[in-house]
Motif scaffolding. Sequence first.
Motif, PDB file in Angstrom:
ATOM      1  N   VAL A 149      -6.430   3.998  -5.236  1.00  0.00           N
ATOM      2  CA  VAL A 149      -5.509   5.117  -5.133  1.00  0.00           C
ATOM      3  C   VAL A 149      -5.972   6.272  -6.274  1.00  0.00           C
ATOM      4  CG1 VAL A 149      -2.994   5.328  -5.626  1.00  0.00           C
ATOM      5  CG2 VAL A 149      -3.858   3.202  -5.025  1.00  0.00           C
ATOM      6  N   ILE A 194       0.821  -1.213  -0.185  1.00  0.00           N
ATOM      7  CA  ILE A 194       0.062   0.052   0.064  1.00  0.00           C
ATOM      8  C   ILE A 194       0.957   1.231  -0.086  1.00  0.00           C
ATOM      9  CG2 ILE A 194      -1.671   1.349   1.242  1.00  0.00           C
ATOM     10  CD1 ILE A 194      -3.053  -1.314   2.107  1.00  0.00           C
ATOM     11  N   ALA A 208       2.422   1.991  -3.370  1.00  0.00           N
ATOM     12  CA  ALA A 208       1.478   2.220  -4.426  1.00  0.00           C
ATOM     13  C   ALA A 208       1.505   3.843  -4.575  1.00  0.00           C
ATOM     14  CB  ALA A 208      -0.023   2.158  -4.213  1.00  0.00           C
ATOM     15  N   LYS A 209       1.854   4.517  -5.908  1.00  0.00           N
ATOM     16  CA  LYS A 209       2.113   5.774  -6.284  1.00  0.00           C
ATOM     17  C   LYS A 209       1.043   6.060  -7.192  1.00  0.00           C
ATOM     18  CE  LYS A 209       6.170   5.896  -4.326  1.00  0.00           C
ATOM     19  NZ  LYS A 209       6.413   6.441  -3.134  1.00  0.00           N
ATOM     20  N   PRO A 210       0.531   7.321  -7.002  1.00  0.00           N
ATOM     21  CA  PRO A 210      -0.511   8.044  -7.948  1.00  0.00           C
ATOM     22  C   PRO A 210      -0.325   7.758  -9.244  1.00  0.00           C
ATOM     23  CG  PRO A 210       0.442   9.764  -6.776  1.00  0.00           C
ATOM     24  CD  PRO A 210       1.007   8.512  -6.154  1.00  0.00           C
ATOM     25  N   ARG A 224      -7.469   7.054 -11.528  1.00  0.00           N
ATOM     26  CA  ARG A 224      -7.438   6.187 -10.395  1.00  0.00           C
ATOM     27  C   ARG A 224      -7.450   4.710 -10.662  1.00  0.00           C
ATOM     28  NH1 ARG A 224     -13.568   5.251  -9.113  1.00  0.00           N
ATOM     29  NH2 ARG A 224     -13.003   3.248  -9.985  1.00  0.00           N
ATOM     30  N   LYS A 256      -5.881   7.699  -0.809  1.00  0.00           N
ATOM     31  CA  LYS A 256      -5.884   6.272  -0.951  1.00  0.00           C
ATOM     32  C   LYS A 256      -7.262   5.988  -0.070  1.00  0.00           C
ATOM     33  CE  LYS A 256      -1.183   5.359  -1.598  1.00  0.00           C
ATOM     34  NZ  LYS A 256       0.013   4.902  -0.868  1.00  0.00           N
TER      35      LYS A 256
END
Length: 403
Positions: free
Chosen positions: A30, A8, A11-13, A17, A36
């Motif tokens: 995300v 989690i 996790a990059k933007p 989405r 998130k």
Amino acid sequence: MKLTDSIIKAAKPKNKRYNLPDGKGLVLWVQPDGQKVWRIRYDFNEKEKMLSLGFYPAVSLAAARREHTRFKELLAQGIDPSENRKEEKQQAAIAAANSFESVARLWWNHWKHDKTERHADYTIRRMEADIFPVIGHKPVNEITVAQFIAMVRKVESRGALDIAKRVLTTCGQVMRYAVAHGLAERNPAADIKPSDVLKPAKKTNHKRLSEKELPELLRKIDGYNGQPLTRLALQLMALTFVRTGELIGARWDEINLDKKEWRIPAERMKMRSPHIVPLSQQAITLLEEIHKLAADDVLLFPSERRDGKSMSNNTILYALYRLGYHGRMTGHGFRGVASTILHEQQFNHDHIELQLAHTQRDAVSAAYNHALYLEPRAHMMQQWADYLDKQRVGAEVIPFKAA
């Protein structure tokens, strides 16, 4: 693959989405802005639905899974988690509206209208200090006798027995209000009295001097080297023997020097009844001296801070301490001294009680009111002022007659 905190956090933007599934409908969205959000997908009555669980990391992975499990249990019982959440919010809102604190504040706003601002402020501050932290959040219809008892005993445990009694009395008033307005079915506080659950208190009288000690006190007050207004307040208290709060809150519009009267309105009196203090010539002389100081155009005895408030009760008490009367005399003690001496000099008991503005105790006294017997009371107050003058100079005092 099941999610982990490492996955989690890593996790990059992206531009759009995207979802990180944890399995069986629990997913983490995300967002492009980096936020998130936990979501649950589920089917209910052949319709696909989605419910938000909050933002990560405020809602942890473990917390999201627990909530997911609870929702699955609701589904197994044929309950829509979304509708269940709405009902829970409604119940919470109802509970908050009917909490003891909410009802108590409603009661206070209803109760305070015929009370002094000082008394009303004290009452709400006492509730905020001793009641709300303990039972304020509880629904008013669910509070038990045991909870009231535990609360007042907690107050008693710090040595505040009188406050503990007042706390229980206030709770009873709030609960009566709740019953009267359909917010509670009964008043559990009515099932107990302070004496049932609190230790008895030893009765103590306000500290005061004997008649033999009065001349020295009067001379020490005359020689007081503190603030002039404090000296004048002590001298006026000796002449009028009003309560300390009634003295320090005195206003110029209450004084009529031509009629030689000081009329204290009901809202400033302990017994909630207007009170007339006939003014002796000595009291008028003092008032003229106070007026020359022109400290305030509203209050006779304003606070030194000039904040629109009167001097504090402690000003009188600490002045007596400075004069050497710590533990021996209080502002209230002037009332006891006056009552004792006036009775010994055979003045009419009812006239003395009226001048002390005591609560009426029998049918005969109850027939009196604040404006009755002004002429004999004025005579008594002048005789009292003359008596104090003789005591002050140390002359031989010949008992005066009431007639």
